[in-house]
Design a protein around this motif. Structure first.
Motif, short mmCIF file in Angstrom:
data_model
loop_
_atom_site.label_atom_id
_atom_site.label_comp_id
_atom_site.label_asym_id
_atom_site.label_seq_id
_atom_site.Cartn_x
_atom_site.Cartn_y
_atom_site.Cartn_z
N LYS A 161 30.72 32.62 51.23
CA LYS A 161 31.33 31.60 52.08
C LYS A 161 31.12 30.19 51.55
O LYS A 161 31.77 29.27 51.98
N PHE A 162 30.14 30.01 50.69
CA PHE A 162 29.82 28.65 50.28
C PHE A 162 29.95 28.44 48.78
O PHE A 162 29.50 27.45 48.25
N ASN A 163 30.59 29.37 48.13
CA ASN A 163 30.71 29.25 46.68
C ASN A 163 32.13 28.83 46.35
O ASN A 163 33.08 29.37 46.89
N SER A 164 32.29 27.87 45.46
CA SER A 164 33.63 27.35 45.25
C SER A 164 34.19 27.69 43.86
O SER A 164 35.14 27.08 43.43
N TRP A 165 33.62 28.68 43.19
CA TRP A 165 34.15 29.04 41.87
C TRP A 165 35.38 29.92 42.04
O TRP A 165 35.31 30.98 42.66
N TRP A 166 36.51 29.51 41.48
CA TRP A 166 37.74 30.26 41.67
C TRP A 166 38.10 31.13 40.48
O TRP A 166 39.05 31.90 40.54
N GLY A 167 37.36 30.98 39.38
CA GLY A 167 37.58 31.85 38.23
C GLY A 167 39.03 31.87 37.79
O GLY A 167 39.63 30.83 37.55
N VAL A 168 39.61 33.08 37.72
CA VAL A 168 40.97 33.22 37.18
C VAL A 168 42.03 33.16 38.28
O VAL A 168 43.20 33.45 38.04
N ILE A 169 41.64 32.79 39.49
CA ILE A 169 42.61 32.79 40.59
C ILE A 169 43.43 31.50 40.56
O ILE A 169 42.88 30.41 40.76
N PRO A 170 44.74 31.59 40.29
CA PRO A 170 45.54 30.36 40.21
C PRO A 170 45.66 29.67 41.57
O PRO A 170 45.46 30.30 42.62
N GLU A 171 46.05 28.41 41.51
CA GLU A 171 46.07 27.60 42.73
C GLU A 171 47.03 28.15 43.80
O GLU A 171 46.72 28.13 44.99
N ASP A 172 48.19 28.67 43.35
CA ASP A 172 49.14 29.17 44.36
C ASP A 172 48.57 30.39 45.09
O ASP A 172 48.77 30.56 46.30
N VAL A 173 47.81 31.23 44.37
CA VAL A 173 47.18 32.38 45.03
C VAL A 173 46.08 31.89 45.98
O VAL A 173 45.93 32.40 47.09
N GLN A 174 45.35 30.88 45.53
CA GLN A 174 44.30 30.33 46.40
C GLN A 174 44.89 29.86 47.73
O GLN A 174 44.30 30.05 48.79
#
Ligand code: SF4
Length: 515
Positions: free
Chosen positions: A439-452
């Motif tokens: 819940k508190f981690n902000s690493w998005w790795g390979v997830i593109p912004e539109d998927v986020q």
């Protein structure tokens, strides 16, 4: 004769600065399991659980006075940092005190422990027998004892990490009964009662059975098996437990649970096993055993999607009759291609089949997915969010969450996450303890912004569909309906009806619901 004393400490599961509470049915099981071998060898064992001991640092230091050893255990999360701080306090006050670590995190990343001031040895994987062998070595020679002949340990040597010989895992049937006498269950029951009003601020709390939803109730947790036979590439179980699954015989399990119930009656039993339902035969025997003892409790645990698909209806109905109110599932991904990638191998349609069976039986499901695995396609991430939305709306009692992927040390995906995807590996125990929380981690790795963005909308919509607006009035029903339409039809844009509701609530001085 005065017994040598060892102090066991289970660190806090939640950072007090965040203000959340841990779910108090989570007992210090790892400590209760290692204690009996030491007791049988003549040790006095004192257990301090940060959950029930408000001034746990002072209590640990007081108990360490005259003790011969200190041992702690942690899993990923705040426990890592809390445990390290308490161990440092022990080291500062008692420079000669031998310190032992166990648990998934020190086993998976021992280089952070051995060769440091707060650790003399890490017990790798299953620790029940290695624990007492180390204590016995320390009984004679303290910190200077040579532990290299004891199997299943990780030691520091001249700045390097050294593994002793591999220890074969011992079947749970051959290990002594956990030392429940070391804790007072009433402390945990009281805490559950006091935290009942905290709602979603209680971390890892599971939904209670229907009839206990608005009543205080008593819960305990229990380990009935070790390991997991699955090879999931994102999980460290395969590496640490070697894909073994060793479960306590159902009759022994029921006897033990009945004895705890006789001494301290409880209403809900939560299995903390990595995978409770591997064996259909044991499941059926366990359920029959509960029914024959007439314990009249509810219980929940983990099970695989494919196991529910393989179980026959008689077994599933037996689970329900024996008090099963909730099962938790890791569906993890929607497409078969990603299932292959993560080695989970759930076939198309199986998640739907399992959820449908649970729904028909009126057993709640907790369903989790992950997006952003190393090597996962963007289409697959979308498909996973869409399937999660489908499951949520088709089976409303099913609680569905989609998490962004987080690399776990000791898992097959750890190296590609770090080497190929640039996961910024935390360097210190403090960094690990503070960052490794979904819940508190902000690493998005390979997830593109539109998927986020779609993920964020799904994560916002699901609680509205569950009725976060509260009450059964027309506005609440309307918002719930609207969330359902959006989830079903994948309408992620401009959720103005919810924003408006939130603005009105806030203008009335209410707590924000628009997460
Ligand atoms: S994720 Fe669950 S099923 Fe997969 S290996 Fe880990 S414990 Fe087993």
């Amino acid at each position: 004769m005065i017994k040598p004393k060892v102090v066991l400490f289970l660190p806090s599961r939640v950072d007090p600065e965040i203000g959340d509470l841990p779910s108090a049915d989570l007992l210090p099981l790892e400590m209760l399991h290692i204690a009996p071998t030491a007791e049988a060898a003549g040790w006095e064992v004192v257990l301090v659980d940060a959950m029930t001991e408000p001034r746990y640092v002072e209590r640990v230091l007081a108990e360490c006075e005259g003790a011969r050893a200190f041992a702690s255990s942690c899993i990923l999360g705040y426990q890592v940092w809390d445990g390290a701080q308490v161990a440092q306090a022990v080291r500062d006050r008692f420079p000669d005190m031998p310190i032992m670590w166990g648990g998934w995190f020190p086993s998976a990343i021992p280089e952070l422990y051995v060769n440091t001031d707060i650790c003399d040895v890490v017990v790798y994987g299953q620790g029940e027998l290695a624990f007492v062998e180390v204590l016995e070595a320390w009984r004679e020679e303290g910190r200077e004892a040579d532990l290299s002949g004891i199997e299943g340990l990780i030691l520091g040597r001249d700045g390097h990490v050294h593994w002793t010989a591999t220890r074969k895992a011992t079947h749970l049937n051959d290990l002594p009964e956990p030392s429940f006498h070391l804790i007072d269950l009433d402390d945990y029951y009281d805490l559950q009662k006091r935290s009942a009003e905290f709602g979603h601020r209680v971390r890892n709390r599971l939904p209670p059975p229907h009839h206990l939803a608005h009543r205080p109730h008593r819960g305990i947790s229990y380990f009935s098996s070790f390991g997991c036979p699955e090879p999931c590439a994102f999980c460290c179980s395969a590496e640490i437990a070697g894909r073994r699954w060793m479960a306590l015989d159902a009759d022994v399990l029921v006897d033990r649970l009945a004895e705890i119930h006789r001494k301290n009656p409880y209403d809900v039993l939560r299995f903390q096993d990595a995978n409770f339902g591997v064996s259909k035969k044991r499941m059926a025997e366990f359920c029959e055993g509960l029914l024959s003892r007439d314990l009249n409790i509810n219980w929940n645990g983990t099970i695989e999607i494919k196991q529910i698909c393989q179980y026959d209806w008689d077994t599933l109905k037996l689970m329900k009759r024996s008090g099963n109110h909730l099962m938790w599932f890791g569906a993890e991904a929607a497409t078969e291609q990603t299932q292959e990638l993560i080695r989970k191998a759930i076939k198309e349609g199986q998640t739907d089949e399992a959820m449908s069976k649970m729904h028909e039986l009126d057993i709640k499901s907790g369903l989790t997915y992950i997006i952003g695995y190393p090597g996962e396609s963007v289409e697959s991430m979308y498909e996973t969010i869409y399937e999660a939305a489908d499951m949520k709306t088709r089976y409303p009692s099913c609680s569905v969450e989609v998490f962004p992927y987080r690399p776990i040390p000791g898992s097959e995906f750890w190296a590609p996450s770090v080497q190929d995807n640039g996961y910024p590996v935390p360097e210190t125990l403090e960094d690990w303890g503070r960052c490794f929380d979904y819940k508190f981690n902000s690493w998005w790795g390979v997830i593109p912004e539109d998927v986020q963005q779609v993920w964020a909308r799904f994560t916002q919509m699901a609680p509205w569909f569950d009725g976060i607006a509260g009450g059964r009035g027309p506005i609440s029903q309307l918002l719930r309906k609207s969330a359902g339409v959006r989830l079903r039809n994948r309408i992620w844009k401009a959720p103005i009806e919810f924003q408006l509701f939130d603005v009105v609530r806030r203008s009335l001085g209410r707590v924000s619901t628009y997460i």
